[in-house]
Motif scaffolding. Structure first.
Motif, PDB file in Angstrom:
ATOM      1  N   THR B  12       0.847  -1.190   0.000  1.00 26.73           N
ATOM      2  CA  THR B  12       0.000   0.000   0.000  1.00 26.73           C
ATOM      3  C   THR B  12       0.881   1.238   0.000  1.00 26.73           C
ATOM      4  OG1 THR B  12      -1.750  -1.156   1.179  1.00 26.73           O
ATOM      5  CG2 THR B  12      -1.823   1.240   1.252  1.00 26.73           C
ATOM      6  N   GLN B 138      -4.011   9.976  -2.080  1.00 30.56           N
ATOM      7  CA  GLN B 138      -4.799   8.809  -1.661  1.00 30.56           C
ATOM      8  C   GLN B 138      -4.008   7.519  -1.890  1.00 30.56           C
ATOM      9  OE1 GLN B 138      -8.621   9.298  -1.919  1.00 30.56           O
ATOM     10  NE2 GLN B 138      -9.159   7.198  -1.469  1.00 30.56           N
ATOM     11  N   ARG B 150      -6.839  -1.854  -5.167  1.00 25.78           N
ATOM     12  CA  ARG B 150      -7.926  -1.059  -4.585  1.00 25.78           C
ATOM     13  C   ARG B 150      -7.515   0.397  -4.527  1.00 25.78           C
ATOM     14  NH1 ARG B 150      -7.744  -5.878  -1.576  1.00 25.78           N
ATOM     15  NH2 ARG B 150      -6.497  -4.975   0.113  1.00 25.78           N
ATOM     16  N   ALA B 152      -9.546   4.195  -3.560  1.00 18.93           N
ATOM     17  CA  ALA B 152     -10.796   4.799  -3.089  1.00 18.93           C
ATOM     18  C   ALA B 152     -11.803   3.668  -2.871  1.00 18.93           C
ATOM     19  CB  ALA B 152     -11.290   5.858  -4.060  1.00 18.93           C
ATOM     20  N   ASP B 153     -12.972   3.744  -3.497  1.00 20.12           N
ATOM     21  CA  ASP B 153     -13.941   2.675  -3.227  1.00 20.12           C
ATOM     22  C   ASP B 153     -14.014   1.675  -4.373  1.00 20.12           C
ATOM     23  OD1 ASP B 153     -14.982   4.399  -5.014  1.00 20.12           O
ATOM     24  OD2 ASP B 153     -16.792   4.896  -3.873  1.00 20.12           O
ATOM     25  N   ARG B 154     -13.043   1.743  -5.260  1.00 20.27           N
ATOM     26  CA  ARG B 154     -13.119   0.840  -6.417  1.00 20.27           C
ATOM     27  C   ARG B 154     -12.063  -0.264  -6.337  1.00 20.27           C
ATOM     28  NH1 ARG B 154     -13.691   2.753 -12.715  1.00 20.27           N
ATOM     29  NH2 ARG B 154     -13.101   0.739 -13.577  1.00 20.27           N
ATOM     30  N   VAL B 155     -12.442  -1.426  -6.818  1.00 22.53           N
ATOM     31  CA  VAL B 155     -11.535  -2.577  -6.850  1.00 22.53           C
ATOM     32  C   VAL B 155     -11.380  -3.010  -8.305  1.00 22.53           C
ATOM     33  CG1 VAL B 155     -11.185  -4.958  -6.085  1.00 22.53           C
ATOM     34  CG2 VAL B 155     -12.365  -3.335  -4.589  1.00 22.53           C
TER      35      VAL B 155
END
Ligand code: SF4
Lengths: 467, 199
Positions: B12, B138, B150, B152-155
């Motif tokens: 990450t 981010q 991944r 934000a909110d997307r994978v």
């Protein structure tokens, strides 16, 4: 079931299957040079490791050595330091080094086959992407990184996944003035620079079968430019005759036994390949690259393509290529002015390449504005060429006759492009900055085409000169 | 060191979009910087010529300073086998790469350094590059084990072949020790080869 050379070589060299699912593959021949190995030897020292099979590694000096004045210490202190490390590392670990004093020094991919170290049925690794060259004799040969060089030194093995296999068939016959270099550039032009990723290439078909070993070496050399980490030609009578009498090839009765084993390793009839690609050799004309990767090429009679005619994702790279090269879409490649001509490299630095260039050099004089270099691929190539008087032909025509090394193929020594100079080059990469100047420009072509460009001062059609 | 220290289940960090196809290893690190007997100084030369020629180069951008997840196009790392290329990226701070495809030797060199290279679709890559450009602070998560990225909110789906994945997740990518475990089987295999044994 019928098996391929790749199947047989892979099986014979498999030590075991690793927990990751990859193969622990034994490496039969390991070749090393000064640029990608010092860190590997340091890793051995740090890990208190020995070389597992010192008799299976051979070293040379090629990438950084000067090709004009080779007196030690070299004028470039960094080049000297790399040479010093190579001498020390090979001495400390007990490995042979083909340096200048041996008369056998040269570009690693030229000397391997030349000395008969490279043999059919072997696995061969070297910290150099053009290791694919050695596949021409029917070996599975691929380039590795420095940490993998450490692995081969320490364990004589690599962790590898077996590639898929594509047969590339070149049928028909080549026209006069069309060479092995044009064949491989045409293959890359057709299949693309990433078309071979995940594959090994088996080159076959009438054109390949009729090629000499030196021509096959040129073809296999640039497999990596097509994305294929290795490429090979099945061993045949040409292979066996090529190896006969070479210093490291078996001799006497052992040679016949070896020849029988070599032939037994060839792909059997009726094999199902993962893919087959076909080209008509008769349709290939002399090829010239116009862009910044080896797939960006046209026949010498053609025009530079337009980015708008390309699939959308390719367009930015095409535009970047045109901008870097200073070309316009639709411009004929023939007539593009050059500043430098370079004949040499592991692709085209062998005796037959020099002969082809000399045949053209006889027809004229190097244009006044052109700097032209002939760099033999090895000391032995240089010696053989000099015995035939090729150096005199070149010098009389205004070419510089240099000593063996990688030279302007990658510009790690003094042989570099300056500024935006345009180079006609028999090497293998036209990447931005490849020939030593960040803004330099490279046109890849056959040695005969380089010589034609040198005497014309611009890209020319060698067929018109040879007529 | 225990194998867990080597495990690369996921990485990450902030993203760095680098658009363009066929970016070769000569571009990542020009040959003149290879005249070194160590890899130590490689980081500062990553993309040196490209950065000098183009002030807008993403590696010059303050917005991406400290980024560790590189997002590239097709055929990234093609060309020369020089490990100096992934070494330079690693020493610049890159810990994982997501792209459309990779030069094979470059990919293998990255595995040897514990840098996962994952393959995503062209559409997802374009989206990810733009999304990072809009929100460079981010973090991006590259999940090697689950084969997804991944943001934000997307994978998005991002794959890596089984062998390298097992090596990275299992922490066995530092291969010398693993290869040495074969012991005498290495000599046994060599001894069966006619060119080693003698014809
Ligand atoms: S001649 Fe060029 S491509 Fe061949 S080994 Fe030398 S630098 Fe590499």
């Amino acid at each position: 079931m019928a098996r391929t050379l790749l199947d047989k070589v892979w099986e014979a060299h498999t030590v075991r299957t690793l927990p990751s699912g990859q193969t622990q593959l034994l490496i039969g021949l390991h070749l090393i040079h000064e640029v990608t190995t010092p860190q590997a030897f340091q890793m051995l020292r740090d890990g208190k490791l020995k070389v597992r099979m010192p008799e299976r590694t051979f070293g040379t000096l090629d990438h950084i050595i000067p090709t004009a004045d080779q007196t030690r210490p070299y004028a470039d202190p960094m080049a000297e330091e790399m040479a010093v490390h190579m001498y020390r590392n090979t001495k400390d670990f007990g490995l042979p080094l083909f340096d200048m004093s041996t008369g056998r020094q040269g570009i690693v991919h030229v000397i391997g086959p030349e000395l008969g170290l490279t043999q059919p049925g072997m696995t061969i690794a070297c910290g150099d992407s053009h290791t694919s060259t050695h596949g021409a004799v029917g070996a599975i040969a691929f380039g590795i990184g420095t940490t993998q060089v450490r692995d081969v030194l320490a364990t004589q093995c690599l962790a590898m996944a077996k590639p898929k296999l594509r047969q590339v068939r070149v049928e028909g016959a080549l026209a006069k003035g069309v060479y092995a270099k044009d064949v491989i550039l045409a293959i890359i032009g057709k299949l693309g620079v990433k078309g071979g990723v995940g594959y090994a290439y088996e080159y076959a078909g009438r054109v390949i079968e009729h090629m000499t070993m030196e021509e096959r070496l040129t073809v296999c050399n640039m497999s990596i430019e097509g994305g294929a980490r290795c490429g090979y030609v099945n061993p045949d009578a040409t292979t066996i005759e090529y190896l006969r009498g070479r210093p490291y090839a078996p001799a006497g009765a052992a040679f016949d036994k070896a020849a029988a084993w070599w032939k037994s390793m060839a792909t059997e009839p009726g094999v199902a390949f993962d893919d087959v690609a076909r080209l008509d050799g008769g349709a290939i004309e002399p090829v010239v690259t116009w862009g910044i990767n080896p797939g960006m090429s046209v026949g010498v009679s053609q025009k530079i393509p337009s980015p708008d005619a390309q699939p959308e994702p390719e367009r930015p790279t095409f535009r970047e290529a045109l901008a870097h090269m200073g070309f316009e879409a639709g411009q004929p490649i023939k007539g593009a002015r050059i500043d430098v001509a370079f004949v040499g490299s592991c692709t085209n630095g062998r005796l037959s390449d020099l002969r082809a260039a000399a045949e053209v050099a006889k027809k004229g004089k190097v244009a006044k504005h052109v700097r032209a270099l002939i760099v033999p691929g090895s000391q032995q190539v240089a010696k053989a060429a000099e015995a035939e008087g090729l150096h005199e032909i070149f010098q009389a025509a205004g070419f510089q006759w240099r000593k063996a090394g990688c030279s302007m193929c990658l510009g790690m020594n003094d042989d570099k492009l300056q500024g935006r100079e345009m180079s006609a080059s028999s090497s293998n990469r036209n990447f931005i900055g490849r020939q030593g100047s960040p803004t330099g420009r490279t046109l890849l072509m056959s040695p005969a085409m380089v010589a034609a460009a040198a005497i014309t001062g611009a890209v020319a059609d060698v067929r018109e000169i040879l007529r | 060191m225990s194998p867990t220290d080597f495990a690369r289940r996921q990485v990450t960090g902030r993203g760095l979009p680098l658009p363009g196809n066929d970016i070769d290893t000569d571009r990542i690190i020009p040959a003149r910087f290879l005249k070194e007997v160590t890899f130590e100084g490689m980081g500062e030369h990553a993309f040196e010529d490209a950065r000098k020629q183009n002030p807008e180069h993403p590696f010059n951008s303050p917005a991406y300073k400290g980024a560790s997840v590189l997002v590239v196009g097709q055929n990234f790392g093609c060309g020369s086998s020089r490990e100096h290329a992934p070494q330079a990226l690693m020493r610049w701070g890159i810990r994982a790469i997501v792209g459309g495809s990779f030069g094979e030797i470059f990919f293998g060199n990255c595995v040897m350094l514990g840098i996962p290279c994952l393959v995503a679709s062209q559409a997802d890559l374009e989206w990810l590059q733009k999304a990072i450009g809009r929100a460079p602070q981010q973090p991006v998560t590259v999940d090697v084990e689950k084969q997804e990225v991944r943001f934000a909110d997307r994978v998005i789906k991002a794959t890596v072949p089984d062998g390298p994945r097992n090596q990275l997740v299992g922490g066995t990518w530092d291969s010398t020790a693993v290869l040495l475990e074969a012991g005498a089987a290495i000599e046994a295999t060599a001894g069966k080869l006619p060119y080693v044994r003698g014809f």
